[in-house]
Design an enzyme around this catalytic site. Structure first.
Site, short mmCIF file in Angstrom:
data_model
loop_
_atom_site.label_atom_id
_atom_site.label_comp_id
_atom_site.label_asym_id
_atom_site.label_seq_id
_atom_site.Cartn_x
_atom_site.Cartn_y
_atom_site.Cartn_z
N ASN A 103 0.80 -1.22 0.00
CA ASN A 103 0.00 0.00 0.00
C ASN A 103 0.84 1.27 0.00
O ASN A 103 0.37 2.33 -0.40
CB ASN A 103 -0.95 0.00 1.20
CG ASN A 103 -0.25 -0.38 2.50
OD1 ASN A 103 0.38 -1.42 2.60
ND2 ASN A 103 -0.35 0.49 3.48
N GLN A 116 -5.02 -4.01 -1.81
CA GLN A 116 -4.70 -3.02 -2.86
C GLN A 116 -4.92 -3.56 -4.27
O GLN A 116 -4.70 -2.84 -5.24
CB GLN A 116 -3.25 -2.54 -2.70
CG GLN A 116 -2.99 -1.72 -1.45
CD GLN A 116 -3.64 -0.34 -1.50
OE1 GLN A 116 -3.83 0.24 -2.56
NE2 GLN A 116 -4.00 0.19 -0.34
N HIS A 173 -13.77 -0.49 0.62
CA HIS A 173 -13.55 0.95 0.46
C HIS A 173 -12.28 1.28 -0.33
O HIS A 173 -12.05 2.44 -0.67
CB HIS A 173 -13.55 1.67 1.82
CG HIS A 173 -12.32 1.47 2.65
ND1 HIS A 173 -11.38 2.47 2.82
CD2 HIS A 173 -11.88 0.42 3.37
CE1 HIS A 173 -10.43 2.02 3.64
NE2 HIS A 173 -10.71 0.78 3.98
N CYS A 177 -2.65 5.11 8.24
CA CYS A 177 -2.73 4.70 9.64
C CYS A 177 -1.56 5.24 10.46
O CYS A 177 -1.68 5.45 11.64
CB CYS A 177 -2.75 3.18 9.73
SG CYS A 177 -3.56 2.42 8.32
#
Ligand SMILES: *Cc1c(COP(=O)(O)O)cnc(C)c1O
Length: 409
Positions: free
Chosen positions: A163, A191, A213, A337
């Protein structure tokens, strides 16, 4: 530096952070709405609106299974990509130990924290872990895996595509090594949808995680593919949903949305990938040409079509991001994150380690400078132009500030 609205130069949003999340496609939203309102029933109820919800759930499961080349029984719906990663790792590890097969887990240094922290948590409960390194381009070489396998290895988890830097792993090859020895192999493929093929058989995976999402579906819904016969202990207990593998009333609108989004992602995969790759390549070439001391992180070709991760010598990524934001450009310093923590990313540290002692200090020095741009289907050439217009000045300005503050008065 504060983010007060009066500091914004523009109201325009140029969204270049599709690895963090994506907007819900209008077609997806439309498919979801009836399941919030008219078809609100609980799929476990026996009366008509309950059965309607169950029917929608079955259809969504069939659709997702068919895209993954799986059987519908092999799909478990969850509440997120993180939850699927947790269920795969903790669920298999505990089932394997219970069956007396051992307690050694293998993963890589560049996994998402949903994988790494779960493995760490298991280590606190007596599991052993080998964290595989990556090469300087971010690849887990198959020989690293071969060398780490032990008779008591009970699970291997390697992500499909990273990612932060976009590197695509040789999943089919890594999976074949595990399959040969009968070791369950999980891949975090969050991904991948819309960018890479998802056929679980061709990939030789036993478990695979996706999250809606990240491909224009809703937040808070994920799926885990679990190949028939794979040992797995449920991690959320209660009702008998998902064939007793994940309790809790199903998120019917979310699941319907995920199935619709996955169908769209698959239909548009070739087109969207080519579109994103073209914009990405223009951006990377433009930045490398216009910004001195800039460098592309990760693999030059074996990377996600929408990912550009760049480092800027002597400049902190966070500072670049704040100034880009003032011009309406949304990018990231790595994973959403960890951003805000100002800690160098574990992925970039793994890359720096891989590059060996001579180059490590140089790369480590540039670590805070990483900025990730990830494109999506709605981006245009004008978005690339905007970044190419703003970025050279922003980097120059930040370097000037650093020189001034270091030089003193
Ligand atoms: C976003 C992401 C996750 C976590 O998914 P959530 O649905 O946000 O929990 C896990 N792995 C990768 C590679 C991701 O990009």
């Amino acid at each position: 530096m504060s983010l007060q609205s009066e500091e914004y130069v523009t109201d325009r949003l140029i969204y270049l952070d599709h690895a963090a999340t994506t907007p819900v496609d209008p077609v997806v939203l439309e498919a979801m709405i009836p399941y919030f309102t008219t078809h609100f029933g609980n799929p476990s109820s026996i009366y008509r609106i309950g059965r309607a919800a169950l029917h929608a759930l079955d259809e969504a499961r069939d659709q997702i299974a068919s895209i993954l080349g799986a059987s519908p029984r092999e799909i478990i719906f969850t509440g997120s990509g993180s939850e699927s990663d947790n269920l795969a790792i903790r669920g298999v590890a505990l089932a394997q130990r219970q069956a007396g097969r051992g307690s050694h887990i293998i993963t890589s240094a560049i996994e998402h924290h949903a994988v790494l922290h779960t493995v760490e948590h298991l280590q606190a409960f007596g599991f052993e872990a080998t964290i595989l390194p990556v090469d300087p381009k971010g690849l887990v070489q198959p020989e690293y895996l071969r060398a780490a396998l032990r008779p008591d290895t009970v699970l291997v988890s390697i992500m499909y595509a990273n990612n932060e830097i976009g590197t695509i792993q040789p999943i089919a090859e890594l999976g074949a090594i595990c399959r040969e020895r009968g070791i369950p192999f999980h891949t975090d493929a969050v991904q991948a949808p819309g960018a890479l093929p998802l056929d679980v058989r061709a990939l030789n995976v036993d478990l695979m995680t996706i999250a809606a999402h990240k491909f224009y579906g809703p937040k808070g819904v994920g799926a885990l593919y679990v190949r028939r016969g794979t040992p797995l202990l449920p991690q959320i207990t209660g009702g008998g949903q998902e064939r007793r593998r994940r309790a809790g009333t199903e998120n019917v609108p979310g699941i319907v949305g995920m199935a619709t989004a996955l169908r769209l992602a698959e239909e548009r995969r070739a087109h969207d990938s080519a579109h994103c790759a073209r914009l990405r390549d223009r951006l990377v070439a433009g930045i490398l040409e216009r910004v001195p001391g800039s460098r592309l992180n990760g693999h030059p070709t074996q990377r996600l079509p929408n990912n550009a991760s760049l480092s800027f010598e002597g400049v902190e990524g966070e500072s670049i991001l704040l100034l880009l934001d003032q011009h309406g450009i949304a990018a990231s310093s790595g994973s959403a994150c960890t951003s805000g923590s100002l800690e160098p990313s574990h992925v970039l540290i793994a890359l720096a380690r891989a590059s060996g002692t001579e180059r490590a200090p140089e790369i480590a020095a540039a670590l805070p400078g990483a900025v990730r741009f990830t494109f999506g289907r709605e981006n245009t050439d004008a978005d690339v132009d905007a970044v190419l217009e703003m970025l050279p000045g922003i980097v120059a300005q930040l370097r000037e500030m650093t020189v001034t503050s270091q030089g003193g008065v």
